[in-house]
Design a protein around this motif. Structure first.
Motif, short mmCIF file in Angstrom:
data_model
loop_
_atom_site.label_atom_id
_atom_site.label_comp_id
_atom_site.label_asym_id
_atom_site.label_seq_id
_atom_site.Cartn_x
_atom_site.Cartn_y
_atom_site.Cartn_z
N UNK A 1 -17.88 47.14 36.54
CA UNK A 1 -16.69 47.53 37.30
C UNK A 1 -16.33 48.99 37.07
N UNK A 2 -16.30 49.42 35.82
CA UNK A 2 -15.91 50.81 35.53
C UNK A 2 -16.88 51.82 36.13
N UNK A 3 -18.12 51.41 36.34
CA UNK A 3 -19.11 52.34 36.90
C UNK A 3 -18.84 52.69 38.36
N UNK A 4 -18.02 51.88 39.05
CA UNK A 4 -17.77 52.14 40.47
C UNK A 4 -16.30 52.46 40.78
N UNK A 5 -15.39 52.21 39.85
CA UNK A 5 -13.97 52.42 40.13
C UNK A 5 -13.63 53.91 40.12
N UNK A 6 -12.83 54.33 41.10
CA UNK A 6 -12.43 55.73 41.24
C UNK A 6 -10.97 55.87 40.81
N UNK A 7 -10.76 56.55 39.70
CA UNK A 7 -9.41 56.75 39.19
C UNK A 7 -8.62 57.70 40.09
N UNK A 8 -7.37 57.36 40.34
CA UNK A 8 -6.48 58.21 41.12
C UNK A 8 -7.08 58.56 42.47
N UNK A 9 -7.73 57.58 43.08
CA UNK A 9 -8.40 57.80 44.37
C UNK A 9 -8.42 56.47 45.13
N UNK A 10 -8.97 56.52 46.34
CA UNK A 10 -9.08 55.32 47.16
C UNK A 10 -10.31 54.51 46.78
N UNK A 11 -10.12 53.19 46.72
CA UNK A 11 -11.21 52.26 46.43
C UNK A 11 -11.25 51.21 47.53
N UNK A 12 -12.45 50.93 48.03
CA UNK A 12 -12.60 49.99 49.15
C UNK A 12 -12.85 48.57 48.63
N UNK A 13 -12.04 47.63 49.11
CA UNK A 13 -12.18 46.21 48.82
C UNK A 13 -12.75 45.50 50.05
N UNK A 14 -13.62 44.54 49.81
CA UNK A 14 -14.11 43.66 50.88
C UNK A 14 -13.98 42.22 50.35
N UNK A 15 -13.18 41.43 51.03
CA UNK A 15 -12.87 40.07 50.58
C UNK A 15 -13.31 39.09 51.66
N UNK B 1 -14.30 32.31 47.84
CA UNK B 1 -13.80 33.68 47.95
C UNK B 1 -14.75 34.61 47.20
N UNK B 2 -15.17 35.66 47.88
CA UNK B 2 -16.06 36.65 47.29
C UNK B 2 -15.42 38.02 47.42
N UNK B 3 -15.45 38.78 46.32
CA UNK B 3 -14.79 40.09 46.28
C UNK B 3 -15.81 41.17 45.95
N UNK B 4 -15.89 42.18 46.82
CA UNK B 4 -16.65 43.39 46.55
C UNK B 4 -15.67 44.57 46.45
N UNK B 5 -15.95 45.48 45.54
CA UNK B 5 -15.19 46.73 45.44
C UNK B 5 -16.20 47.87 45.45
N UNK B 6 -15.99 48.80 46.38
CA UNK B 6 -16.91 49.93 46.53
C UNK B 6 -18.36 49.47 46.58
N UNK B 7 -18.58 48.39 47.37
CA UNK B 7 -19.89 47.81 47.63
C UNK B 7 -20.51 47.07 46.44
N UNK B 8 -19.79 46.92 45.34
CA UNK B 8 -20.29 46.14 44.23
C UNK B 8 -19.61 44.77 44.22
N UNK B 9 -20.41 43.71 44.10
CA UNK B 9 -19.85 42.37 43.98
C UNK B 9 -19.18 42.24 42.61
N UNK B 10 -17.89 41.87 42.63
CA UNK B 10 -17.11 41.77 41.40
C UNK B 10 -16.87 40.33 41.00
N UNK B 11 -16.60 39.46 41.98
CA UNK B 11 -16.31 38.06 41.63
C UNK B 11 -16.60 37.15 42.81
#
Length: 277
Positions: free
Chosen positions: A185-199, A208-218
């Motif tokens: 997760x930390x490798x793709x998260x952008x601090x103080x910036x926009x992050x894209x979620x896909x649910x 329910x499947x969650x991607x953040x910045x194109x990485x599957x998280x859960x």
């Protein structure tokens, strides 16, 4: 990435809150059939007096406590209700701001499957919580901020288990069929910036499947979820096959106070799009 995909339909026009409405963050039972809160208390009355402050700023929906630092929250709900879909948006939370995105939410906003955006100490981002539907907590890591020499937060780090206020017990990741590590997760998260979620939400008791910045998280299968207070049939009866999308402004409980939502904190959402199927 998905904001230019013509198969997704915008549900926020970037200028107004048309198509959305806000409601207070009503105290609710933890699960269907559980005792409800005492509605005669001053705390309950105060909680129902604000829905948070929702504005459109620079093409984004922005949510704050109202008045700032009051300690009470609210929800912004889509007017439309949705069953099976993929939802895409970008989010930018301040630190600390404890928020989330509810899907299949009831008209109260506070009942539904919540994708966590707990941008605060001992929080998780991308896990799944049963908000008013059992209190299950499907997460695989907890977070804290990194601070510079001036004491200002400058990024995220994995939390020290010895100092957490929400222990990462083995039952929490066990609820998930897939769980990214905190390091991933930390490798793709952008601090103080926009992050894209896909649910992605699919099924009567949804997977329910969650991607953040194109990485599957859960990923979670709520039809087969095992948790002491979760009953799939009771939740289906409560929520029905379709529900609202809800963005959250959290309240401040006595345990965390302003460490949950700072007085002037905000969270913003933009490029909100949906594809139903």
């Amino acid at each position: 990435m998905y904001k230019n995909d013509a198969t997704f339909t915008p549900i926020f026009d970037g200028k107004t809150l048309e198509g959305w409405h806000f409601v207070p963050r009503f105290p609710i039972p933890r699960a269907p059939g559980e005792p409800g809160p005492d509605t005669t208390t001053e705390e309950y009355r105060r909680a129902t007096q604000t829905s948070g402050k929702w504005t459109v700023e620079d093409g984004a929906i922005t949510g704050r406590q109202d008045p700032p630092g009051c300690g009470y929250g609210g929800y912004l709900l889509s007017d439309g209700v949705y069953g099976d879909f993929e939802l895409v948006f970008e989010a930018r939370p301040d630190w600390p701001a404890d928020t989330g995105i509810l899907v299949r939410a009831s008209a109260l906003g506070s009942q539904g499957f919540q994708i966590l955006l707990d941008h605060r100490r001992s929080g998780n981002i991308g896990g799944i919580y049963g908000n008013g539907i059992g209190g299950f907590h499907g997460i695989n890591f907890t977070l804290d901020a990194k601070y510079n020499e001036q004491g200002n937060p400058v990024g995220l780090r994995l939390e020290d288990p010895a100092t957490t206020i929400e222990p990462m017990t083995p039952d929490k990741p066990a609820l998930l069929e897939y769980a990214a590590t905190g390091e991933q997760f930390l490798s793709i998260w952008k601090w103080n910036n926009w992050n894209e979620f896909r649910i992605r939400v699919e099924g009567d008791s949804p997977r329910i499947t969650v991607h953040i910045n194109d990485m599957k998280i859960s990923e979670i299968d709520t039809a087969n979820l095992k948790h002491p207070l979760y009953n799939a049939a009771a939740v289906r009866d409560l929520l029905g096959p379709k529900g609202h999308i809800a963005f959250e402004i959290h309240d401040n409980d006595p345990g965390m106070g302003e460490a949950r939502w700072a007085p002037n904190a905000a969270c913003s959402w933009r490029n909100i799009r949906i594809r139903e199927f």
